[in-house]
Design a protein around this motif. Structure first.
Motif, PDB file in Angstrom:
ATOM      1  N   GLU A  11      29.714 -68.326   9.050  1.00 23.99           N
ATOM      2  CA  GLU A  11      30.483 -68.131   7.823  1.00 23.99           C
ATOM      3  C   GLU A  11      31.975 -67.965   8.088  1.00 23.99           C
ATOM      4  O   GLU A  11      32.804 -68.215   7.213  1.00 23.99           O
ATOM      5  N   ASP A  12      32.319 -67.507   9.283  1.00 25.31           N
ATOM      6  CA  ASP A  12      33.727 -67.315   9.632  1.00 25.31           C
ATOM      7  C   ASP A  12      34.379 -68.594  10.152  1.00 25.31           C
ATOM      8  O   ASP A  12      35.555 -68.586  10.516  1.00 25.31           O
ATOM      9  N   GLY A  13      33.602 -69.669  10.223  1.00 21.66           N
ATOM     10  CA  GLY A  13      34.153 -70.927  10.701  1.00 21.66           C
ATOM     11  C   GLY A  13      34.105 -71.095  12.204  1.00 21.66           C
ATOM     12  O   GLY A  13      34.651 -72.058  12.745  1.00 21.66           O
ATOM     13  N   ASN A  14      33.457 -70.154  12.910  1.00 23.82           N
ATOM     14  CA  ASN A  14      33.360 -70.243  14.370  1.00 23.82           C
ATOM     15  C   ASN A  14      32.194 -71.147  14.758  1.00 23.82           C
ATOM     16  O   ASN A  14      31.144 -71.143  14.110  1.00 23.82           O
ATOM     17  N   TYR A  15      32.393 -71.912  15.836  1.00 25.56           N
ATOM     18  CA  TYR A  15      31.370 -72.823  16.323  1.00 25.56           C
ATOM     19  C   TYR A  15      30.650 -72.240  17.533  1.00 25.56           C
ATOM     20  O   TYR A  15      31.248 -71.552  18.354  1.00 25.56           O
ATOM     21  N   PHE A  16      29.367 -72.516  17.612  1.00 28.07           N
ATOM     22  CA  PHE A  16      28.566 -72.073  18.751  1.00 28.07           C
ATOM     23  C   PHE A  16      27.379 -73.015  18.870  1.00 28.07           C
ATOM     24  O   PHE A  16      27.115 -73.810  17.961  1.00 28.07           O
ATOM     25  N   HIS A  42      32.906 -73.357  28.895  1.00 22.74           N
ATOM     26  CA  HIS A  42      33.661 -72.965  27.707  1.00 22.74           C
ATOM     27  C   HIS A  42      32.725 -72.454  26.639  1.00 22.74           C
ATOM     28  O   HIS A  42      31.675 -73.001  26.420  1.00 22.74           O
ATOM     29  N   ASP A  43      33.117 -71.380  25.980  1.00 20.32           N
ATOM     30  CA  ASP A  43      32.253 -70.780  24.977  1.00 20.32           C
ATOM     31  C   ASP A  43      32.480 -71.338  23.591  1.00 20.32           C
ATOM     32  O   ASP A  43      31.736 -71.034  22.674  1.00 20.32           O
ATOM     33  N   GLY A  44      33.514 -72.142  23.401  1.00 21.24           N
ATOM     34  CA  GLY A  44      33.795 -72.663  22.074  1.00 21.24           C
ATOM     35  C   GLY A  44      33.564 -74.150  22.039  1.00 21.24           C
ATOM     36  O   GLY A  44      32.467 -74.622  22.207  1.00 21.24           O
ATOM     37  N   CYS A  45      34.636 -74.900  21.839  1.00 25.69           N
ATOM     38  CA  CYS A  45      34.495 -76.338  21.715  1.00 25.69           C
ATOM     39  C   CYS A  45      34.351 -76.999  23.084  1.00 25.69           C
ATOM     40  O   CYS A  45      34.599 -76.395  24.095  1.00 25.69           O
TER      41      CYS A  45
END
Length: 199
Positions: A109-114, A190-193
């Motif tokens: 919901e916060d727009g973070n990708y995982f 990398h933990d994101g993109c």
């Protein structure tokens, strides 16, 4: 050693973990296709970077990051059931990309990708494991520093451009729940993109 926030490091290595069959290789970066990065950008595990940034070109290494310094314990609470409709495109379930064993990028919901791994698919639910694939594992790295020097301005700029190219997670407009063309990382850097392998 002086703090070098922008040190260029290139390494070849094998990553070992223990499982039921003993110690196994889960990743290998060879000398002709090394893992290269610039410190200070947070694309690797912090302690992986700390171990390497004090080394020099040609130095060999063999170190282990305990799970507490890597991806922590495996959490059963990170296994969740999601509505199957989330993975629909034009009212059709995206079976081409979402299948048992697949790893797919998700957005909260916060727009973070995982990343999540599909454990099971039922008539109306998709069971996802949101734990990192190496959660609960001690990581043993054995390899060699192929190059290590203070990064030039040109190297830093090129690295940032490469990160932006691979990590453009705005392409789905922020409204999608999963996106197959962006934001996926291969293993553990990398933990994101998606900018690398699996640290």
């Amino acid at each position: 050693m002086e703090n070098m926030d922008n040190k260029y490091i290139s390494v070849s290595y094998r990553l070992y973990v223990d499982n039921e069959d003993g110690k196994v290789i889960v990743e290998e970066m060879k000398e002709d296709q090394p893992f290269a990065f610039i410190t200070g950008f947070g694309i690797t595990l912090e302690d992986f970077e700390k171990e390497l940034e004090k080394m020099e070109t040609g130095e060999e290494f063999d170190f282990t990051l305990l799970k507490e310094r890597a991806y922590g314990e495996y959490e059963e609470g990170h296994v969740i059931d999601l509505d199957k409709s989330i993975f629909s495109i034009n009212n059709h379930f995206d079976q081409e990309h979402v299948f048992k064993g697949a790893t797919v990028p998700l957005q909260n919901e916060d727009g973070n990708y995982f990343m999540g791994r599909v454990l099971d698919i039922t008539d109306d639910k998709v069971k996802m494991d949101l734990n990192h694939p190496l959660a609960g594992k001690d990581l043993n790295f054995k390899g060699k520093v192929l190059e290590a020097h203070e990064a030039t301005d040109e190297e830093v700029k090129a690295f940032i451009q490469r990160m932006e190219h691979h990590c453009n997670c705005d392409d789905c407009g922020g409204g999608c729940d999963h996106d197959h063309d962006h934001c996926g990382h291969g293993h553990h850097h990398h933990d994101g993109c998606g900018c690398g392998h699996c640290h």
